[in-house]
Structures are given as C-alpha cells and as structure tokens.
Enzyme design. Structure first.
Site, PDB file in Angstrom:
ATOM      1  N   ALA A  65       0.830  -1.206   0.000  1.00  0.00           N
ATOM      2  CA  ALA A  65       0.000   0.000   0.000  1.00  0.00           C
ATOM      3  C   ALA A  65       0.864   1.256   0.000  1.00  0.00           C
ATOM      4  CB  ALA A  65      -0.914   0.004   1.224  1.00  0.00           C
ATOM      5  N   GLY A 110       1.049  -5.849   0.642  1.00  0.00           N
ATOM      6  CA  GLY A 110       0.225  -6.150  -0.514  1.00  0.00           C
ATOM      7  C   GLY A 110       1.016  -6.567  -1.737  1.00  0.00           C
ATOM      8  N   GLU A 113       1.464 -10.132  -1.285  1.00  0.00           N
ATOM      9  CA  GLU A 113       0.156 -10.758  -1.485  1.00  0.00           C
ATOM     10  C   GLU A 113      -0.163 -10.892  -2.970  1.00  0.00           C
ATOM     11  OE1 GLU A 113      -2.638  -9.824   2.252  1.00  0.00           O
ATOM     12  OE2 GLU A 113      -1.806  -8.005   1.345  1.00  0.00           O
ATOM     13  N   GLU A 133       2.561  -6.285   7.860  1.00  0.00           N
ATOM     14  CA  GLU A 133       1.438  -5.460   8.321  1.00  0.00           C
ATOM     15  C   GLU A 133       1.339  -5.343   9.840  1.00  0.00           C
ATOM     16  OE1 GLU A 133       0.169  -6.822   4.175  1.00  0.00           O
ATOM     17  OE2 GLU A 133       1.302  -7.633   5.877  1.00  0.00           O
TER      18      GLU A 133
END
Length: 259
Positions: A65, A110, A113, A133
């Site tokens: 992010a 992310g 991910e 995170e």
C-alpha cells in the site's frame, strides 16, 4: 505517466509492469485503477498463454500500500482501498493462464500478497519479501493470511506474519515462498525463458491443469480427483490433443493452436 504498462513481449506472453519506481511501485489509487483496466484487457483476450508481472526499476517489485496516500484517508476510505487491493489480487489469481511473478526487489505487504496470488514466483537474489502489516498495527488484508499458510504451512506463515519479519530471497526460497531463485541481472531473461517453455505446451492442457490444481486445493482429495477427471475430459475433443499425438509419432515439436 501510466502507472501500469502492458506489452505482449513474445508470441502468447503478456507482461505487466508496475510503473511507479520512485514510490517502490506501491499500490496508489491510480495504480490500482490502471491495474484493473489492464486486467479488463487481459480478461477479454484469448491468445495469451502466460502472463508475467514485474516491477519497474531495480529496487522493488511492489512495496504494498501507498502509506503516504493512506495517511490522508478516512477510515471508510481505508477499508474500501484494502477491499480494492484484495479484489484486484483475486482477479490475478483467477486468470485462466499461468501467471509468473518476477520479483526483482522488495515485495512487502500487498506486494507480496500479489505475488502469492501468482502461480509461480521467481525472484532475484537481491529481492526481499515479507508480510509486514503487524508492524503497522494491522494484518494482511489481500489474502496473505490465507495464501501464505497454504503455500509454506501454517507454522511458518504464523511466524512470519506475527513477527512482520522480512526475509531475503534465499531464505524465501528455502521456505518455499518462491520457486526459482535467479542471479541479479538475469531475472527477466530467465523468466521469459521459463514463460516460453510453458507457452510452447498445449494451452488448453495448461489452462485445464491450472483449473484442476486451483479448484482441487480448495476441497478434499476425492472431490479433487473428480475435478481433475472433468478437466482432463475437456482436453479430449481438442485439435491440440491430436496434434500432440501426431507430433510424438513424427518425432517433431508440436504446433499447438489452442483449439
């Protein structure tokens, strides 16, 4: 400047480049929109046999992010942005063709991910990875808590997620987070070579193999075997199956048409 680039680099091989090198290719609102627009184009095509995703520059695949942008968001905007990242990552996983993540540098949050949603992860020896995170007081929200345990086992995944630990690509290879480790400077060349091998195989067979694996992993072995049988049957009436047999008889390389 477009934050996502798309090219067909060789016959049947697509290449997505996340193009925010000065921001570690992080998921800004603009990049997410551009990536979804790119996915619209890819989903509308039937000629691609392999897709590669890489980051622009030498330092990052994707840092996750865009925290600078997120700092100015309301709580509702943060929730919506995380949902958009998750939905985008899910679209990548759902593509019918194999997807290769070319991890050229940092893949955090992310960004990792996104790589976990790909079928194959190939990384440079200079890369580093982590679901970081919890160090920010949150948890992975785009599939990391589900895909990483399925890939490397729950114990190792819990350790990495709870600790927010960053690992080198060498350690990630040993853990099973990545499938291929490549020397610095040779990643794109090696990824294209592997993609060419896959693209040279029967595209219907490869897609059905992906469907059998992906769907079978979400169920028990008995149901999985039934899924495999159904996917196998879809290859029987194809011209590619006949071409494969004929090429074997004639001791030549098959010329698959995707029909």
């Amino acid at each position: 400047m477009n934050t996502v680039l798309f090219d067909v680099v060789e016959d049947y091989i697509g290449l997505i480049t996340l193009n925010r090198p000065k921001a570690a290719n992080a998921f800004s609102t603009e990049l997410l929109q551009d990536l979804n627009d790119c996915m619209d184009l890819i989903e509308a095509r039937d000629d691609l046999r392999v897709l590669i995703i890489k980051g622009s520059g030498e330092k990052a695949f994707c840092a996750g992010a865009d925290l600078k942008e997120r700092a100015s968001m309301s709580k509702n905007e943060v929730v919506q942005t995380v949902k958009t990242i998750k939905e985008t990552v899910n679209r990548v996983e759902a593509l019918p063709m194999p997807v290769i993540a070319a991890i050229n540098g940092a893949a955090f949050g992310g960004g990792l991910e996104l790589a976990l949603a790909c079928d194959i992860r190939m990384a440079s020896t200079e890369a580093s990875l982590g679901l970081t995170e919890t160090s920010l007081g949150i948890i992975p929200g785009a599939g990391g808590t589900q895909r990483l345990p399925r890939l490397i086992g729950p114990g190792r995944a819990k350790y990495l997620i709870y600790s927010a630990r960053r690992v080198s690509s060498q350690e990630a290879y040993q853990l099973g987070m990545i499938e291929v480790l490549v020397e610095r400077g040779k990643l794109v060349e090696q990824v294209l070579s592997e993609a060419s091998i896959i693209a040279g195989n029967g595209p219907i067979g490869v897609r059905q193999a992906k469907e059998a694996i992906q769907s079978g992993l979400n169920t028990n072995i008995e149901t999985g075997l039934d899924i495999e049988e159904a996917c196998y049957k879809r290859t029987i009436p194809t011209n590619d199956r006949l071409e494969g047999i004929q090429a074997f008889k004639e001791k030549r390389k098959p010329n698959f048409s995707g029909n």
